[in-house]
Design a protein around this motif. Structure first.
Motif: not given
Length: 302
Positions: A186-199
């Motif tokens: 339910q939140h706006n989750c900001l993501q680090f592109s190079y993570s193996q589990d981005v989404k």
């Protein structure tokens, strides 16, 4: 032309997969690399490389030549390293590859003191969040954060890599604090592109893992840029403590769901296996261990 002197150039072209990356690793122009390889082929009287606009490949003769050239090149490096060990004081050019944020925040501040301690060493450091090929790009050592692929590289542990889920007080005042993993959807989750589990973010609790699919309106390939957005109240994100530590201590960021931990990872120094480890490499690794190695790193201390 002396064919032996062209071996390092030819080996660099094959190992890096092209003239341009070989030129970067050798510190010379692309045209100089191409010229040396052409001269080598003329000297041997055979074609060593198939050249196309997209890639290079070895000819049959090139495969045989490379097999022996690589051994000769490695033997020459071992000879240089063996002599360097007899010289006592570490010296020479040291090429280092490090992740962008960790390099800027925790390696770059050490460089001046290191070079003061070892005045005969000079450093060429490249900060890049992409994992570069240590050997092909001509680096003496690299700092790696997170999981390491299986390879022949030698690994030295520097510090634990801990990450936290956090957000700014301003964001939490507007949107509330999640109390369960499921509420992150339910939140706006900001993501680090190079993570193996981005989404899909994974957390650990009591030895059990739990994953949640997240979404948000901002993805970036740099942890400090991610932190800046979080400080401005854009959303919730995961940050390594080596980035978030000062903001958490100052109250600019608040940790969330503390009972859930992210998988433990490690920050390593890695370097190619060598019969004689160059003194300059050993000096830097020992120096980094002196300042960084601890079960609880300095950026997490109160």
């Amino acid at each position: 032309m002396d064919g032996f002197s062209a071996i390092p150039v030819f080996v660099a072209v094959v190992e890096s997969g092209g003239f341009s990356p070989a030129a970067r690793s050798l510190g010379i122009s692309k045209s100089a690399v191409s010229k040396r390889v052409n001269q080598l082929e003329q000297h041997l009287g055979v074609k060593l490389l198939h050249r196309t606009t997209r890639k290079l490949s070895l000819t049959e003769a090139g495969k045989h030549y490379f097999e022996h050239a690589a051994k000769a090149h490695n033997a020459a490096k071992d000879a240089e390293d063996a002599v360097a060990q007899l010289q006592g004081e570490p010296q020479g050019l040291l090429r280092i590859n490090t992740p962008m944020s960790f390099g800027r925040l925790h390696i770059a501040p050490l460089i001046a003191e290191f070079l003061t301690r070892y005045p005969k060493i000079s450093i060429d450091m490249m900060m890049d969040d992409k994992v570069n090929d240590l050997v092909a790009e001509g680096f003496d050592l690299a700092i790696r954060a997170g999981d390491l692929p299986d390879s022949s590289l030698i690994v030295r542990k520097l510090a634990p890599l801990n990450s936290v889920l956090c957000a700014s007080p301003a964001y939490l005042e507007l949107h509330g604090s999640p109390t369960q993993i499921e509420q992150l959807s339910q939140h706006n989750c900001l993501q680090f592109s190079y993570s193996q589990d981005v989404k899909e973010w994974t957390f650990m609790r009591d030895g059990q893992s739990q994953s949640i699919e997240v979404k948000g309106n901002y993805r970036v390939n740099n942890s400090e840029a991610l932190r800046d957005a979080m400080l401005q109240g854009l959303g919730i994100g995961r940050l390594p403590t080596f980035v978030a530590g000062p903001d958490i201590k100052a109250g600019r960021l608040v940790t969330l769901l503390d009972e859930f931990k992210m998988p433990n990872k490690t920050i390593h120094a890695v370097f190619a296996e060598r019969q004689y480890l160059p003194a300059k490499v050993r000096a830097f690794i020992d120096f980094a261990v002196e300042y960084l190695a601890a079960d609880q790193p300095y950026w997490e201390l109160e």
